[in-house]
Enzyme design. Structure first.
Site, PDB file in Angstrom:
ATOM      1  N   THR A 198       3.584   0.622 -10.663  1.00 29.33           N
ATOM      2  CA  THR A 198       4.667  -1.126 -10.124  1.00 29.33           C
ATOM      3  C   THR A 198       5.400  -0.963 -11.871  1.00 29.33           C
ATOM      4  OG1 THR A 198       2.646  -1.348  -9.634  1.00 29.33           O
ATOM      5  CG2 THR A 198       4.995  -3.454  -9.558  1.00 29.33           C
ATOM      6  N   ARG A 226       1.400   3.302   3.497  1.00 30.12           N
ATOM      7  CA  ARG A 226       1.094   2.608   3.283  1.00 30.12           C
ATOM      8  C   ARG A 226       1.780   1.442   2.721  1.00 30.12           C
ATOM      9  NH1 ARG A 226       1.053   1.601  -2.513  1.00 30.12           N
ATOM     10  NH2 ARG A 226      -1.522   2.065  -3.113  1.00 30.12           N
ATOM     11  N   VAL A 227       0.869  -0.218   1.990  1.00 35.32           N
ATOM     12  CA  VAL A 227       1.441  -1.050   1.725  1.00 35.32           C
ATOM     13  C   VAL A 227       0.683  -1.517   0.500  1.00 35.32           C
ATOM     14  CG1 VAL A 227       2.576  -3.147   2.133  1.00 35.32           C
ATOM     15  CG2 VAL A 227       2.881  -1.404   3.496  1.00 35.32           C
ATOM     16  N   ASP A 229       0.087  -3.910  -3.549  1.00 37.36           N
ATOM     17  CA  ASP A 229      -0.449  -5.456  -3.365  1.00 37.36           C
ATOM     18  C   ASP A 229       0.609  -5.405  -3.787  1.00 37.36           C
ATOM     19  OD1 ASP A 229      -0.164  -3.246  -6.095  1.00 37.36           O
ATOM     20  OD2 ASP A 229       0.169  -4.886  -7.249  1.00 37.36           O
ATOM     21  N   THR A 248      -0.209  -4.929 -11.852  1.00 38.70           N
ATOM     22  CA  THR A 248      -0.158  -3.276 -12.711  1.00 38.70           C
ATOM     23  C   THR A 248      -1.675  -2.134 -12.513  1.00 38.70           C
ATOM     24  OG1 THR A 248       0.472  -1.209 -13.311  1.00 38.70           O
ATOM     25  CG2 THR A 248       0.705  -3.207 -15.049  1.00 38.70           C
ATOM     26  N   ILE A 250      -4.282   0.482  -9.420  1.00 36.46           N
ATOM     27  CA  ILE A 250      -3.721   0.627  -7.802  1.00 36.46           C
ATOM     28  C   ILE A 250      -3.838  -0.531  -6.515  1.00 36.46           C
ATOM     29  CG2 ILE A 250      -5.642   1.903  -6.268  1.00 36.46           C
ATOM     30  CD1 ILE A 250      -4.188   4.451  -8.044  1.00 36.46           C
TER      31      ILE A 250
END
Ligand code: GLY
Length: 315
Positions: A198, A226-227, A229, A248, A250
């Site tokens: 991110t 897939r979404v 955080d 930032t 997984i």
């Protein structure tokens, strides 16, 4: 004076509360320091917004839009491909300390998802997803844009190779790809993302308003739909009267720990930003790469357990 309190992989900054503004930007945990030039440019863009009389929210959005345009980062142009090797679905979110929040999830074919998220903030909704998010963007005049880069294709091939295939057809069906992703016997890679994650920014403006923004092309190994955080309120970003936080790493792991809101709650309880950032990173086992930006009323901090390109502007 801000100071670097730890080594390259874990940087901590502290600052008194007699500042006009604070801008922190990052290019994702595991991003190399050689990418910090873009983080600095993003911070400059944010400062230009503040200097023009803009608020923290606009500054954070400007910073993230700049980072989305750098194809070295996994956000906007340069986003990761899904395991199908064709699809790019992006997430982005923005939040201001007065509680305004807007996000998009799995949006496709726009140049700057964070700018669409900023428009969602003006609607009665918090989050628009998938084809609806893309249609919303088109309705507002966001042009069709193909974010696929050669770097993303190469990364996808490496991801397939790491999963046990050779990147040229071993996972030619959705079922095979799903098994490769989910069956433990195929997980012959370590838990490291291949590179970058991110991008994000947190800002405090001269009026004491806070904001956070983030954008991502997702993780390295992910199914369509897939979404992560980023668009989940309180997971990837949070902002309130006590400060702003951007995470930032997984996304599933960040969301399970409700990381941004958890770190924010520590700020609200009076924990110093550097300590709150350190505790946020310490919530994760070392095998998981994680980073946070934190700005509060008494200072700011950048913390990560891997290299993470970042920049700060304090004035
Ligand atoms: N942190 C980005 C993602 O996992 O989607």
């Amino acid at each position: 004076m801000p100071g670097r309190l730890r080594g390259d992989a874990r940087s901590w900054y502290a600052q008194g509360n007699d500042v006009k503004h604070v801008i922190l930007t990052h290019g994702g945990v595991t991003s190399p320091q050689s990418h910090a030039d873009s983080c600095a440019a993003a911070a400059d863009d944010a400062l230009a917004v503040l200097n023009a009389g803009g608020e923290a929210l606009g500054a954070a959005i400007a910073a993230v839009a700049r980072l989305e345009d750098d194809p070295r980062f996994n956000a906007g142009t340069g986003s990761n491909l899904r395991l199908d090797g064709r699809t790019i679905e992006m997430d982005a979110a923005v939040m201001a300390s007065d509680g305004r929040f807007g996000a998009v999830a799995s949006i496709e074919r726009v140049k700057n998802p964070v700018l669409v998220a900023a428009k969602v903030l003006e609607t009665p909704h918090l989050l628009l997803a998938g084809v609806g998010a893309t249609a919303f963007a088109r309705r507002l005049g966001f042009d069709d844009h193909d974010p696929v880069t050669e770097g993303a294709r190469e990364k996808h091939a490496r991801a397939l190779a790491a999963l046990g295939g050779n990147g040229d057809g071993d996972f030619s069906s959705d079922a095979a790809r799903f098994h490769a992703l989910t069956a433990k016997r195929f997980w012959n890679f370590d838990a490291e993302p291949l590179e970058c994650d991110t991008v994000g920014a947190v800002v405090r403006d001269a009026h004491g308003r806070f904001a956070a923004a983030a954008s991502t092309g997702g993780s390295t190994y992910m199914l369509r739909g897939r979404v992560g955080d980023v668009p989940l309120l309180g997971a990837g970003i949070y902002a309130g009267p006590h400060g702003a936080v951007a995470a930032t790493g997984i996304g599933e792991e960040i969301a399970r720990r409700f990381l941004a809101r958890t770190v924010y709650d520590w700020l609200a309880d009076g924990v110093a930003p550097a300590r709150a950032a350190q505790r946020g990173v310490a919530m994760f086992p070392d095998v998981l790469a994680i980073g946070v930006l934190v700005v509060g009323r008494t200072g700011q901090a950048v913390a990560s357990n891997r290299t993470m390109a970042s920049a700060q502007l304090v004035g």
